[in-house]
Each structure stands twice: as C-alpha cells, then as structure tokens.
Design an enzyme around this catalytic site. Structure first.
Site, short mmCIF file in Angstrom:
data_model
loop_
_atom_site.label_atom_id
_atom_site.label_comp_id
_atom_site.label_asym_id
_atom_site.label_seq_id
_atom_site.Cartn_x
_atom_site.Cartn_y
_atom_site.Cartn_z
N SER A 176 -18.78 -25.70 2.17
CA SER A 176 -18.81 -27.02 1.55
C SER A 176 -17.66 -27.23 0.57
O SER A 176 -16.50 -27.21 0.97
CB SER A 176 -20.17 -27.22 0.86
N ASP B 43 -15.85 -34.00 0.64
CA ASP B 43 -15.66 -32.57 0.36
C ASP B 43 -15.35 -31.86 1.68
O ASP B 43 -15.16 -32.49 2.71
CB ASP B 43 -16.88 -31.97 -0.36
N ASP C 41 -16.86 -30.19 3.97
CA ASP C 41 -17.63 -30.40 5.20
C ASP C 41 -18.14 -31.83 5.34
O ASP C 41 -18.92 -32.13 6.24
CB ASP C 41 -18.79 -29.40 5.29
N ASP D 71 -20.20 -33.78 3.81
CA ASP D 71 -21.57 -34.24 3.56
C ASP D 71 -21.70 -34.88 2.18
O ASP D 71 -22.75 -35.36 1.81
CB ASP D 71 -22.59 -33.11 3.73
#
Length: 445
Positions: free
Chosen positions: A99, A242, A244, A246
């Site tokens: 992440s 960010d 990833d 999400d």
C-alpha cells in the site's frame, strides 16, 4: 506466531517476506480456499514494487503445487483485484502490495470469492494451517494434478468499463481540468485512461514506476507536489492515489488538500441527494472528527463508528446495511461499485459532485468547519501494552478532564504509535500533544 496484521500480511521483502515464507503462506492460504472451492482458480495482481516479482513467483509456485490454477494479471489496483476475483469467478484473489509503505516493504492481501477481505477468524484459520507441518507436506500434488499458471494482460479493460459504469451516465468530464498523481504505483496505467475517456483534460504526474520509486515523495502520503501542479495548471481538481490505489487524497482548485472527513460528509450528502443511499447510516472510524457527526446529523444522516481499517469499515457497513463509508485517511467505500476502498471510484464520484454542484471545488468540497485535531505518528522501538506504561492511566484521566478526545494506538503495519487528539482549544491541544510525545518517547523509543 501471528502472521496477519490489520491489512493482510506485510513486512520487509527479503527479511520477513522471504521466498520460503511466502511459499508456505501460499500453500496454507490455498488449502484454506480449497475447502470451499468452486472453480479451482486464484487471481493474483500486484503493485509496481521490484520485490513483487519474487513474491508473485513464490505464490504461483505454492498454489500450483497444491493443484490450483493461477491467473496472473500484473500491476493493477487493489480494488481491481477485489472486483475481478468475483467477476472472473475465482475462488480467491491475492494482491501483492504494501500500500502506502516504502518500496522496500511488500505485503499480501487475500480476498474471498465475493471480493471481500478476509475476516479475522478466516485469517486465524490460515495461520493454523501455516503452522501445521504435517498437513502442509502431505498436500503437494504430482503429475497431472499439479496446477497451471497463465498471464492475462487485457483484464484492465474490464476494470475500466466497471469504473466508467460507476460514473453518472448523463455526465461527462469535458469541462474539467484534472491533475492525477499515480504515486508511481498500481494506478499508473488505468487512471489516465479512465479520466481521458470520460473527456477530462488530464495532466498525469508520477506515472513512471521503476520498481523502487513507488510512494517516493508522491501520491496520497505526499500531496504537496500535486497541490503545486493544480495551481500551476489552473486545474479544477487534483487526485492523489497511494501505491495500490485504494486510497484517495483530493486537492481543490486553490491547491488546498481536502480533509478526509469533509470528503466523507459531502459525498454522503451527495449520495443522499441522488437517493443512492441504502440506509440513513454512514460508517466512519473512531478517528473521525466530531464535526462530521454533527454535520451528518444536520442532514438527517446517522454516523456509525467502527474500528480503524477499511475491512472494519466494510464489515460495519454490511452490519448496518449501509452502502457508503470510509476513513479520513482516504479509504472510501462505495459498496455498490467496490467491496473495498477504491480511489478511482471515489475520484469519479467527487468529480460528479463538483460538476452537479455548479460550484468550484474549493466551495463544493468545504461543507463544514472541523474541530482542531492533532495527529502524530511516533516511531517506536517496542510495542508493550499501553496500559502497562507507568503514568499512562493518569495521562488519559487528565485528557478526559480537559475534554480532549483522544485515540492512541499502535499501527498494525508499521513500528509506529499513532496519537490523535481533538479539542476546541487549539493551543491546549498542541501543549498536551507535546506532553504525550515526551511521555511516549521516554517509554517506547
């Protein structure tokens, strides 16, 4: 030994996440998913970290060794894995990502066949299998029973169509100039395509991943560059994702970073205006500002609180039959379109809100004033129970007497202590935060 943290498994690649550890975890997870297998397929995606190749190959080896057929789709956002796992009828989905963490870290997130993150009891079941030496070594297949692996590169199109379906059909983005910061991460391909196809005038920054520059002074954790580009480009909006994708951070037309609680409030009311809410409840974590609750109450909406972490937001939403909720950090869930936080779905909804408001974003996204909050992330060397620290209880009692709301907890993914204080008196807030920092530095650093 506990393996899972608050958001899957995470650690330094080559230290905690070694090939042997990942293979063992892959076998354990595969055996767990086999119990309810319908299609014998598992989907694997990843972000742009260099170590993703190592982790992916270890997982593929593990899963095929116990008979699973694996579909590899390369760099894609975490919410895309959640969507595609269900859409492609897979038994499970796996996202390789840490992440917002630096590139040296990596992680593994698991999704069930419906695209939801695993519950804590499911994670515990995988941990039990992980430690069962006999079961692991008796599960390998031979001959034709060994699974296969194939790479599919065109599934990005499915996700793009899905994203565009989340955007109101009577609108387009032709009147908006938008800056996208993809954090050299998983959204670097898909985000520019979606916004361009919907008609926006798009400028993209930090979209050249090299395996080592994900989240590096860019993206949702470092939106200052985006803020400067929005002002320089005279854009209507800026969106930072960010690693990833999400999580979303929004910058308005003046270059101001929009607070996550304001975003939750204004988006919740926008969904209500479209009769798009499934209930009068909106879910947020215990970190949310008191002003959000008061604003939603003024709009005849109820705020439900949950533990920190987007999977807890998702669970609380299901319990309260809500279809909207999120965290002030930028994990915002529109469950009609995504089973987890989806930065792209959220960015499209923000764009639609601004268009339909017929106001500039600095006005449309500023619905109420927040109470002063102070959040500090303190690096720590150890994590003893906070209640065991001498003087800790007295500190909390004093904060309560001063009517300072407090939330103090260890990070589930990093060696950090997160301290959140909220009060009406900003000077008092600052002085008490300094006291707390000195206290914890003396005990934990």
């Amino acid at each position: 030994m506990k393996i899972f943290g608050t958001d899957g498994v995470r650690g330094k690649a080559g230290v905690k996440l070694t090939p042997m550890f990942v293979m063992r975890l892959g076998v354990a997870a595969g055996l767990y998913f086999k119990k309810h297998s319908k299609t014998n397929k598992i989907l694997i995606g990843k972000d742009t970290r260099k170590s993703g190749y190592m982790v992916e190959n270890a997982l593929v080896s593990a899963l095929t060794s116990i008979g699973y057929n694996v579909i590899q789709i390369g760099p894609m956002p975490t919410p895309a894995i959640a969507f595609l796992t269900e859409d492609m009828r897979c038994d499970a989905g796996i996202m390789i990502s840490a992440s917002h963490n630096p590139f040296e870290d990596n992680g593994i997130k698991f999704f069930n066949s419906y695209g939801y993150k695993l519950k804590e009891e499911e994670e515990r079941a995988i941990e039990e299998i992980f430690h069962d030496e006999r079961l692991l070594h008796s599960s390998y297949k031979v001959g034709e029973s060994i699974g296969s692996a194939k790479r599919i590169d065109d599934v990005i199109g499915r996700y793009i169509v899905h994203l565009k379906h989340s955007f109101p059909k009577h609108l387009n983005l032709q009147s908006l100039r938008i800056v996208l910061d993809t954090a050299n991460g998983a959204a670097y391909k898909v985000a520019p395509v979606v916004f361009s196809e919907l008609g926006a005038d798009v400028l993209v920054i930090n979209d050249e991943p090299n395996g080592c520059n994900i989240n590096e002074q860019c993206g949702a954790l470092h939106p200052n560059q985006l803020s400067q580009e929005v002002k320089k480009y005279r854009a209507d909006l800026g969106f930072a994702f960010d690693g990833d994708a999400d999580r979303l951070v929004v910058v308005d037309n003046l270059g101001n970073i929009v607070h996550g609680d304001k975003l939750l409030g204004v988006l919740g009311v926008y969904q209500k205006s479209k009769n798009a809410l499934s209930s009068q409840a909106i879910v947020a974590t215990s970190m949310s500002n008191l002003a959000l609750k008061e604003y939603l109450k003024s709009q005849d909406l109820e705020l439900k609180h949950c533990a920190i972490g987007d999977k807890f937001v998702s669970e609380c939403m299901r319990l309260n039959k809500a279809n909207f909720g999120g965290e002030q950090s930028g994990h915002i869930i529109f469950s009609d379109y995504a089973k987890t936080g989806d930065g792209l779905v959220c960015a499209l909804q923000v764009s639609a809100l601004v268009l339909e408001s017929k106001q500039v974003s600095s006005v449309a996204l500023n619905p109420f004033e927040l109470y002063p909050q102070n959040l500090v992330n303190l690096n720590v060397q150890k994590k003893p129970p906070l209640e065991s620290l001498k003087g800790y209880s007295a500190l909390l009692k004093e904060l309560d007497q001063l009517e300072i709301r407090h939330l103090i907890r260890y990070s589930g993914t990093e060696n950090k202590l997160r301290i959140l204080l909220e009060a009406k008196d900003e000077k008092l807030l600052e002085s008490k935060m300094q006291e707390l920092k000195e206290f914890f530095e003396g005990h934990l650093c």
